[in-house]
Write a protein that holds these residues in place. Structure first.
Motif, PDB file in Angstrom:
ATOM      1  N   HIS A 124      68.281  78.712  36.171  1.00  0.00           N
ATOM      2  CA  HIS A 124      69.107  79.437  35.185  1.00  0.00           C
ATOM      3  C   HIS A 124      70.560  79.111  35.493  1.00  0.00           C
ATOM      4  O   HIS A 124      71.053  79.411  36.578  1.00  0.00           O
ATOM      5  N   MET A 125      71.253  78.501  34.555  1.00  0.00           N
ATOM      6  CA  MET A 125      72.585  77.976  34.849  1.00  0.00           C
ATOM      7  C   MET A 125      73.736  78.913  34.506  1.00  0.00           C
ATOM      8  O   MET A 125      74.858  78.713  34.965  1.00  0.00           O
ATOM      9  N   THR A 126      73.478  79.935  33.675  1.00  0.00           N
ATOM     10  CA  THR A 126      74.571  80.803  33.242  1.00  0.00           C
ATOM     11  C   THR A 126      74.493  82.178  33.903  1.00  0.00           C
ATOM     12  O   THR A 126      73.681  82.404  34.801  1.00  0.00           O
ATOM     13  N   SER A 128      68.080  72.917  45.984  1.00  0.00           N
ATOM     14  CA  SER A 128      69.468  73.409  46.089  1.00  0.00           C
ATOM     15  C   SER A 128      70.458  72.271  46.280  1.00  0.00           C
ATOM     16  O   SER A 128      71.492  72.212  45.601  1.00  0.00           O
ATOM     17  N   LYS A 129      70.137  71.351  47.175  1.00  0.00           N
ATOM     18  CA  LYS A 129      71.038  70.223  47.430  1.00  0.00           C
ATOM     19  C   LYS A 129      71.139  69.315  46.216  1.00  0.00           C
ATOM     20  O   LYS A 129      72.198  68.811  45.869  1.00  0.00           O
ATOM     21  N   LEU A 130      70.020  69.127  45.542  1.00  0.00           N
ATOM     22  CA  LEU A 130      69.983  68.237  44.398  1.00  0.00           C
ATOM     23  C   LEU A 130      70.807  68.789  43.234  1.00  0.00           C
ATOM     24  O   LEU A 130      71.617  68.076  42.639  1.00  0.00           O
ATOM     25  N   PHE A 131      70.606  70.072  42.918  1.00  0.00           N
ATOM     26  CA  PHE A 131      71.299  70.656  41.766  1.00  0.00           C
ATOM     27  C   PHE A 131      72.769  70.979  42.075  1.00  0.00           C
ATOM     28  O   PHE A 131      73.574  71.133  41.170  1.00  0.00           O
ATOM     29  N   LYS A 132      73.092  71.066  43.344  1.00  0.00           N
ATOM     30  CA  LYS A 132      74.481  71.344  43.712  1.00  0.00           C
ATOM     31  C   LYS A 132      75.345  70.107  43.532  1.00  0.00           C
ATOM     32  O   LYS A 132      76.548  70.185  43.354  1.00  0.00           O
ATOM     33  N   GLU A 133      74.725  68.959  43.563  1.00  0.00           N
ATOM     34  CA  GLU A 133      75.479  67.688  43.458  1.00  0.00           C
ATOM     35  C   GLU A 133      76.142  67.537  42.087  1.00  0.00           C
ATOM     36  O   GLU A 133      75.536  67.910  41.081  1.00  0.00           O
ATOM     37  N   ILE A 139      75.761  88.028  38.386  1.00  0.00           N
ATOM     38  CA  ILE A 139      75.669  86.794  39.164  1.00  0.00           C
ATOM     39  C   ILE A 139      76.240  85.698  38.264  1.00  0.00           C
ATOM     40  O   ILE A 139      75.630  85.324  37.261  1.00  0.00           O
ATOM     41  N   LYS A 140      77.395  85.182  38.608  1.00  0.00           N
ATOM     42  CA  LYS A 140      78.125  84.287  37.703  1.00  0.00           C
ATOM     43  C   LYS A 140      77.710  82.824  37.802  1.00  0.00           C
ATOM     44  O   LYS A 140      77.996  82.032  36.903  1.00  0.00           O
ATOM     45  N   ASP A 141      77.064  82.457  38.906  1.00  0.00           N
ATOM     46  CA  ASP A 141      76.778  81.041  39.126  1.00  0.00           C
ATOM     47  C   ASP A 141      75.305  80.697  38.985  1.00  0.00           C
ATOM     48  O   ASP A 141      74.795  79.797  39.649  1.00  0.00           O
ATOM     49  N   GLY A 142      74.622  81.417  38.090  1.00  0.00           N
ATOM     50  CA  GLY A 142      73.250  81.075  37.794  1.00  0.00           C
ATOM     51  C   GLY A 142      72.265  81.433  38.888  1.00  0.00           C
ATOM     52  O   GLY A 142      72.580  82.171  39.828  1.00  0.00           O
ATOM     53  N   LEU A 143      71.060  80.874  38.758  1.00  0.00           N
ATOM     54  CA  LEU A 143      69.963  81.215  39.663  1.00  0.00           C
ATOM     55  C   LEU A 143      69.064  80.007  39.870  1.00  0.00           C
ATOM     56  O   LEU A 143      68.773  79.265  38.932  1.00  0.00           O
ATOM     57  N   LEU A 144      68.642  79.833  41.103  1.00  0.00           N
ATOM     58  CA  LEU A 144      67.674  78.789  41.440  1.00  0.00           C
ATOM     59  C   LEU A 144      66.637  79.400  42.368  1.00  0.00           C
ATOM     60  O   LEU A 144      66.954  79.824  43.475  1.00  0.00           O
ATOM     61  N   ALA A 145      65.397  79.486  41.894  1.00  0.00           N
ATOM     62  CA  ALA A 145      64.326  80.120  42.673  1.00  0.00           C
ATOM     63  C   ALA A 145      63.149  79.168  42.809  1.00  0.00           C
ATOM     64  O   ALA A 145      62.766  78.486  41.847  1.00  0.00           O
ATOM     65  N   SER A 146      62.588  79.119  43.998  1.00  0.00           N
ATOM     66  CA  SER A 146      61.430  78.256  44.236  1.00  0.00           C
ATOM     67  C   SER A 146      60.609  78.821  45.380  1.00  0.00           C
ATOM     68  O   SER A 146      61.105  79.577  46.218  1.00  0.00           O
ATOM     69  N   LEU A 147      59.340  78.440  45.385  1.00  0.00           N
ATOM     70  CA  LEU A 147      58.446  78.891  46.455  1.00  0.00           C
ATOM     71  C   LEU A 147      58.452  77.900  47.610  1.00  0.00           C
ATOM     72  O   LEU A 147      58.308  78.279  48.773  1.00  0.00           O
ATOM     73  N   HIS A 148      58.615  76.640  47.288  1.00  0.00           N
ATOM     74  CA  HIS A 148      58.640  75.577  48.306  1.00  0.00           C
ATOM     75  C   HIS A 148      59.804  74.619  47.994  1.00  0.00           C
ATOM     76  O   HIS A 148      60.298  74.563  46.875  1.00  0.00           O
ATOM     77  N   VAL A 170      65.654  82.017  46.981  1.00  0.00           N
ATOM     78  CA  VAL A 170      66.398  82.338  45.759  1.00  0.00           C
ATOM     79  C   VAL A 170      67.887  82.309  46.093  1.00  0.00           C
ATOM     80  O   VAL A 170      68.344  83.007  46.998  1.00  0.00           O
ATOM     81  N   THR A 171      68.649  81.504  45.353  1.00  0.00           N
ATOM     82  CA  THR A 171      70.098  81.402  45.550  1.00  0.00           C
ATOM     83  C   THR A 171      70.769  81.239  44.184  1.00  0.00           C
ATOM     84  O   THR A 171      70.098  81.167  43.157  1.00  0.00           O
ATOM     85  N   THR A 172      72.081  81.162  44.189  1.00  0.00           N
ATOM     86  CA  THR A 172      72.780  80.767  42.974  1.00  0.00           C
ATOM     87  C   THR A 172      72.621  79.250  42.820  1.00  0.00           C
ATOM     88  O   THR A 172      72.158  78.560  43.734  1.00  0.00           O
ATOM     89  N   MET A 173      73.052  78.723  41.690  1.00  0.00           N
ATOM     90  CA  MET A 173      73.000  77.273  41.483  1.00  0.00           C
ATOM     91  C   MET A 173      73.953  76.540  42.421  1.00  0.00           C
ATOM     92  O   MET A 173      73.839  75.331  42.619  1.00  0.00           O
ATOM     93  N   LYS A 174      74.890  77.279  43.007  1.00  0.00           N
ATOM     94  CA  LYS A 174      75.813  76.685  43.975  1.00  0.00           C
ATOM     95  C   LYS A 174      75.285  76.814  45.406  1.00  0.00           C
ATOM     96  O   LYS A 174      76.015  76.621  46.365  1.00  0.00           O
ATOM     97  N   ASN A 175      74.014  77.181  45.519  1.00  0.00           N
ATOM     98  CA  ASN A 175      73.369  77.331  46.819  1.00  0.00           C
ATOM     99  C   ASN A 175      74.007  78.440  47.660  1.00  0.00           C
ATOM    100  O   ASN A 175      74.085  78.355  48.877  1.00  0.00           O
TER     101      ASN A 175
END
Length: 338
Positions: free
Chosen positions: A275-277, A333-338, A318-327, A298-303
């Motif tokens: 979720h980016m917004t 996080s590193k990939l989308f933060k780039e 939460i202003k910087d989106g959401l990135l959630a994963s089980l594995h 679970v972190t923001t898109m900025k890790n």
């Protein structure tokens, strides 16, 4: 004639005056000390997290019954607009949202009056429904390895009375959930997600135990690393394009409700929820706790970590989106933060 005589004070009157002042000062000091002591005692008094878990399950299920009853009446939902999201999507409020809020909020604040409870909704008419009764030694505690207590002032309870309201109005009921999250010192510790139209409740207590229903759905084979789930209502093409720029062959599913999407990750149906917004903490806290209990991330898109406290410096948004994963959380996080 002598006008320069000496004034002799009345020793008895002076003594009475001084004693009166001293007495008033002592009363004032005692009352303030007592008030501070009382406030401090309630703040530092410890409460059973297990007891709140039992109340949270009862509240989520009671809210779900209200949500289901309103939808199944076949009458108007009395939809109202709360405005628009940043993406221009209409933010809807219905009778289902309010009735669920009233019973959930009433239950949790009645039994835990000294704990901060934050709900997505606010009842301007102050209509309070009767709190539901619950068993303080509910069956869920049989799954818990070790009961714990925490001070009242370290706990924040987040509730989402009806997640996926837009989908609710469109009769896309598989996405609808009611949620409760218990955070201690800002950390999500207990998550409860109830699916009212399936009569299923998923809960987890980080490091302690979880619902059998959650254990069951988590037995599925691990999801394809390129299988993603994103928002049905708050997306456009931006999120999908971002994913496809990293994973050209990605499978991207669109779905309503943050609670639903978190359970899709928990059930290994999708590898990551993106979720980016902007997103609100009551939308994600329960899912965060559940995924954390399962070993997810679970972190923001900025890790960056997400905290769920209720202090002056804590924000609902939460202003910087959401990135959630089980594995593979670090990988995403590193990939989308780039």
């Amino acid at each position: 004639m002598n006008f320069g005589g000496t004034i002799r004070p009345n020793n008895k009157a002076v003594a009475i005056f001084l004693v009166s002042v001293a007495t008033l000062y002592l009363i004032y000091t005692w009352r303030n000390s007592a008030a501070l002591a009382k406030e401090s005692a309630f703040g530092s008094e410890k409460v059973s997290i297990g007891e709140i878990l039992c109340a949270a399950i009862a509240a989520a299920e009671a809210g779900g019954r209200e949500v289901k009853a309103v939808r199944e009446k076949g009458t108007e939902l009395n939809e109202k607009s709360k405005g628009k999201t940043k993406e221009g999507v209409k933010d809807v409020l219905t009778d289902g949202d309010m009735r669920s809020h009233q019973v959930m909020y009433s239950t949790l604040t009645s039994y835990f009056p000294h704990i901060k409870v934050i709900s997505e909704e606010h009842d301007e008419n102050n209509i309070s429904m009767e709190p539901v009764n619950f068993n303080k030694k509910c069956p869920a505690l049989e799954q818990i390895s070790k009961l714990e207590w925490a001070p009242n002032d370290s706990i924040t309870i987040w509730i989402d009375p009806l997640d996926a309201t837009k989908e609710y109005t469109e009769n896309l009921l598989e996405y609808v959930t009611t949620m409760v999250c218990i955070a201690v010192k800002g950390e999500p510790v207990v998550g409860v997600i109830h699916k009212p139209f399936e009569k299923k409740t998923y809960w987890a207590w980080v490091g302690q135990g979880m619902a059998e229903e959650l254990l069951e759905i988590n037995k599925a084979p691990e999801a394809d690393n390129e299988s993603f789930i994103i928002s049905l209502s708050h997306t456009g093409d931006a999120v999908e394009n971002r994913i496809k720029s990293k994973f050209p062959n990605a499978k991207v599913e669109k779905a309503g409700g943050a609670g639903y999407k978190s359970l899709q990750i928990a059930s290994r149906h999708n590898a990551a929820y993106v979720h980016m917004t902007h997103i609100k903490k009551w939308d994600v806290c329960a899912g965060h706790a559940i995924l954390k209990a399962l070993g997810g991330r679970v972190t923001t898109m900025k890790n960056e970590p997400i905290k769920y406290g209720s202090g002056a410096n804590d924000q609902v948004l939460i202003k910087d989106g959401l990135l959630a994963s089980l594995h593979n959380g670090d990988f995403y996080s590193k990939l989308f933060k780039e």
